[in-house]
Design a protein around this motif. Structure first.
Motif, PDB file in Angstrom:
ATOM      1  N   SER A   1       1.070  -0.962  -0.082  1.00  0.00           N
ATOM      2  CA  SER A   1       0.005   0.741  -0.166  1.00  0.00           C
ATOM      3  C   SER A   1       0.753   1.420   0.058  1.00  0.00           C
ATOM      4  O   SER A   1       0.819   2.218  -0.740  1.00  0.00           O
ATOM      5  CB  SER A   1      -0.907   0.066   0.999  1.00  0.00           C
ATOM      6  OG  SER A   1      -0.180  -0.074   2.477  1.00  0.00           O
ATOM      7  N   ARG A   2       2.057   1.066   0.933  1.00  0.00           N
ATOM      8  CA  ARG A   2       3.271   2.340   1.241  1.00  0.00           C
ATOM      9  C   ARG A   2       3.637   2.397  -0.814  1.00  0.00           C
ATOM     10  O   ARG A   2       3.737   3.984  -1.698  1.00  0.00           O
ATOM     11  CB  ARG A   2       4.188   2.079   1.177  1.00  0.00           C
ATOM     12  CG  ARG A   2       4.957   3.588   1.498  1.00  0.00           C
ATOM     13  CD  ARG A   2       6.639   3.055   2.223  1.00  0.00           C
ATOM     14  NE  ARG A   2       6.178   2.146   3.049  1.00  0.00           N
ATOM     15  CZ  ARG A   2       7.303   1.572   3.819  1.00  0.00           C
ATOM     16  NH1 ARG A   2       8.566   2.089   3.321  1.00  0.00           N
ATOM     17  NH2 ARG A   2       7.816   0.124   3.214  1.00  0.00           N
TER      18      ARG A   2
ATOM     19  N   HIS B   1       1.961   1.806  -3.512  1.00  0.00           N
ATOM     20  CA  HIS B   1       0.993   2.006  -4.065  1.00  0.00           C
ATOM     21  C   HIS B   1       0.339   3.545  -3.790  1.00  0.00           C
ATOM     22  O   HIS B   1       0.313   4.042  -5.036  1.00  0.00           O
ATOM     23  CB  HIS B   1      -0.393   1.419  -3.970  1.00  0.00           C
ATOM     24  CG  HIS B   1      -1.335   1.467  -4.847  1.00  0.00           C
ATOM     25  ND1 HIS B   1      -1.759   1.950  -6.066  1.00  0.00           N
ATOM     26  CD2 HIS B   1      -2.963   2.737  -4.018  1.00  0.00           C
ATOM     27  CE1 HIS B   1      -2.788   1.772  -6.586  1.00  0.00           C
ATOM     28  NE2 HIS B   1      -3.405   2.955  -5.421  1.00  0.00           N
ATOM     29  N   ARG B   2       0.402   3.990  -3.114  1.00  0.00           N
ATOM     30  CA  ARG B   2       0.647   5.515  -2.856  1.00  0.00           C
ATOM     31  C   ARG B   2       1.670   5.923  -3.369  1.00  0.00           C
ATOM     32  O   ARG B   2       1.083   7.182  -3.907  1.00  0.00           O
ATOM     33  CB  ARG B   2       0.551   6.342  -0.837  1.00  0.00           C
ATOM     34  CG  ARG B   2      -1.368   5.130  -0.415  1.00  0.00           C
ATOM     35  CD  ARG B   2      -0.664   5.888   0.983  1.00  0.00           C
ATOM     36  NE  ARG B   2       0.368   5.784   2.111  1.00  0.00           N
ATOM     37  CZ  ARG B   2       0.251   4.488   2.575  1.00  0.00           C
ATOM     38  NH1 ARG B   2      -0.529   3.775   2.347  1.00  0.00           N
ATOM     39  NH2 ARG B   2       1.169   4.083   2.797  1.00  0.00           N
TER      40      ARG B   2
ATOM     41  N   GLU C   1       0.630   6.422  -7.353  1.00  0.00           N
ATOM     42  CA  GLU C   1      -0.710   7.418  -6.815  1.00  0.00           C
ATOM     43  C   GLU C   1      -0.166   8.352  -7.097  1.00  0.00           C
ATOM     44  O   GLU C   1      -0.800   9.072  -7.611  1.00  0.00           O
ATOM     45  CB  GLU C   1      -1.637   7.049  -6.241  1.00  0.00           C
ATOM     46  CG  GLU C   1      -3.247   6.945  -6.408  1.00  0.00           C
ATOM     47  CD  GLU C   1      -3.894   7.014  -5.314  1.00  0.00           C
ATOM     48  OE1 GLU C   1      -4.776   6.575  -4.981  1.00  0.00           O
ATOM     49  OE2 GLU C   1      -3.258   6.677  -3.695  1.00  0.00           O
TER      50      GLU C   1
ATOM     51  N   ASN D   1       3.441  -4.447  -9.623  1.00  0.00           N
ATOM     52  CA  ASN D   1       2.709  -5.726  -8.805  1.00  0.00           C
ATOM     53  C   ASN D   1       3.145  -7.084  -9.084  1.00  0.00           C
ATOM     54  O   ASN D   1       2.764  -8.274  -8.521  1.00  0.00           O
ATOM     55  CB  ASN D   1       1.656  -5.262  -8.897  1.00  0.00           C
ATOM     56  CG  ASN D   1       0.862  -3.765  -8.153  1.00  0.00           C
ATOM     57  OD1 ASN D   1       2.110  -3.607  -7.389  1.00  0.00           O
ATOM     58  ND2 ASN D   1       0.017  -4.100  -8.721  1.00  0.00           N
TER      59      ASN D   1
END
Length: 71
Positions: free
Chosen positions: A3-4, A6-7, A10, A36
């Motif tokens: 998630s880090r 991905h942020r 993003e 990924n």
């Protein structure tokens, strides 16, 4: 970790889109998808020789080094 990462992607995409760089934003999205996939493949419990793991790490590092300045 995922998630880090991905942020980070993003934020990178948002910045590129805000700066009117949609082509570069698409490249970043594809890079995230590739990352990924590689992460999923690497996380599998497949026995790899140390030399192969070291080579995979080197390739990942080189990809990051070569791509980052151009985007």
């Amino acid at each position: 970790m995922v998630s880090r990462r991905h942020r980070s992607y993003e934020g990178w995409v948002d910045t590129l889109l805000d700066g009117q760089h949609p082509e570069s934003a698409c490249l970043v999205l594809e890079r995230e998808r590739s990352r990924n996939l590689l992460d999923a493949l690497v996380s599998q419990t497949i026995e790899r020789p140390a030399e192969v793991r070291a080579l995979n790490d080197l390739v990942s590092t080189l990809q990051i080094d070569l791509t980052s300045p151009s985007l």
